[in-house]
Design a protein around this motif. Structure first.
Motif, PDB file in Angstrom:
ATOM      1  N   ASP A  24      74.665  53.244 -10.846  1.00  0.00           N
ATOM      2  CA  ASP A  24      74.039  52.049 -11.410  1.00  0.00           C
ATOM      3  C   ASP A  24      74.577  50.732 -10.881  1.00  0.00           C
ATOM      4  OD1 ASP A  24      72.345  53.530 -13.015  1.00  0.00           O
ATOM      5  OD2 ASP A  24      73.775  53.567 -14.676  1.00  0.00           O
ATOM      6  N   GLY A  25      75.746  50.707 -10.302  1.00  0.00           N
ATOM      7  CA  GLY A  25      76.307  49.429  -9.884  1.00  0.00           C
ATOM      8  C   GLY A  25      77.294  49.566  -8.754  1.00  0.00           C
ATOM      9  N   TRP A  26      77.646  48.410  -8.188  1.00  0.00           N
ATOM     10  CA  TRP A  26      78.563  48.335  -7.060  1.00  0.00           C
ATOM     11  C   TRP A  26      79.974  48.029  -7.542  1.00  0.00           C
ATOM     12  CZ3 TRP A  26      77.085  49.491  -2.148  1.00  0.00           C
ATOM     13  CH2 TRP A  26      75.717  49.584  -1.912  1.00  0.00           C
ATOM     14  N   SER A  27      80.947  48.714  -6.979  1.00  0.00           N
ATOM     15  CA  SER A  27      82.356  48.522  -7.286  1.00  0.00           C
ATOM     16  C   SER A  27      82.963  47.568  -6.259  1.00  0.00           C
ATOM     17  CB  SER A  27      83.059  49.880  -7.219  1.00  0.00           C
ATOM     18  OG  SER A  27      84.438  49.737  -7.390  1.00  0.00           O
ATOM     19  N   LEU A  28      83.905  46.745  -6.711  1.00  0.00           N
ATOM     20  CA  LEU A  28      84.553  45.761  -5.847  1.00  0.00           C
ATOM     21  C   LEU A  28      86.056  45.975  -5.830  1.00  0.00           C
ATOM     22  CD1 LEU A  28      84.704  43.115  -4.190  1.00  0.00           C
ATOM     23  CD2 LEU A  28      84.635  41.878  -6.377  1.00  0.00           C
ATOM     24  N   GLU A  29      86.622  46.037  -4.625  1.00  0.00           N
ATOM     25  CA  GLU A  29      88.069  46.112  -4.435  1.00  0.00           C
ATOM     26  C   GLU A  29      88.452  45.114  -3.350  1.00  0.00           C
ATOM     27  OE1 GLU A  29      91.546  49.347  -3.372  1.00  0.00           O
ATOM     28  OE2 GLU A  29      89.548  49.673  -2.561  1.00  0.00           O
ATOM     29  N   VAL A  30      89.509  44.348  -3.595  1.00  0.00           N
ATOM     30  CA  VAL A  30      90.077  43.447  -2.598  1.00  0.00           C
ATOM     31  C   VAL A  30      91.480  43.952  -2.295  1.00  0.00           C
ATOM     32  CG1 VAL A  30      90.853  41.094  -2.148  1.00  0.00           C
ATOM     33  CG2 VAL A  30      88.695  41.470  -3.348  1.00  0.00           C
ATOM     34  N   VAL A  31      91.767  44.125  -1.000  1.00  0.00           N
ATOM     35  CA  VAL A  31      93.067  44.627  -0.575  1.00  0.00           C
ATOM     36  C   VAL A  31      93.734  43.568   0.292  1.00  0.00           C
ATOM     37  CG1 VAL A  31      94.290  46.482   0.623  1.00  0.00           C
ATOM     38  CG2 VAL A  31      92.159  46.984  -0.593  1.00  0.00           C
ATOM     39  N   THR A  32      94.992  43.268  -0.028  1.00  0.00           N
ATOM     40  CA  THR A  32      95.744  42.277   0.740  1.00  0.00           C
ATOM     41  C   THR A  32      96.388  42.943   1.955  1.00  0.00           C
ATOM     42  OG1 THR A  32      97.778  42.632  -0.502  1.00  0.00           O
ATOM     43  CG2 THR A  32      96.263  40.944  -1.342  1.00  0.00           C
TER      44      THR A  32
END
Length: 88
Positions: free
Chosen positions: A34-42
């Motif tokens: 149903d939706g998009w997952s968001l991950e930010v990696v440094t």
């Protein structure tokens, strides 16, 4: 036996640099999800994952940019004063 869903990687996933600090923005969803997952990696491997899912991948990408700019890129780098490490 039921087949496991495929992981769909958004074309909005990319490497970005904000104020000289590099980030990897990963946006994905499960096939049929149903939706998009968001991950930010440094650069040092610190991973920040949003709890909420996004209706579309562009909204997820805009949220990443907006949050990095609002909080300041240094807030995402390990060791900054607003990062609370997991207990060991």
């Amino acid at each position: 036996m039921k087949r496991e869903p495929n992981l769909i990687i958004s074309s909005a996933s990319q490497h970005i640099v904000v104020d000289g600090v590099p980030f990897k923005v990963d946006i994905c969803k499960l096939e049929g999800g149903d939706g998009w997952s968001l991950e930010v990696v440094t650069e040092d491997g610190t991973s920040i994952v949003w709890d909420d899912l996004f209706d579309d991948d562009q909204a997820a990408f805009q949220e990443a940019l907006t949050t990095i700019r609002k909080e300041g890129p240094k807030a995402f780098v390990r060791g900054d004063s607003n990062i609370i490490p997991f207990k060991r």
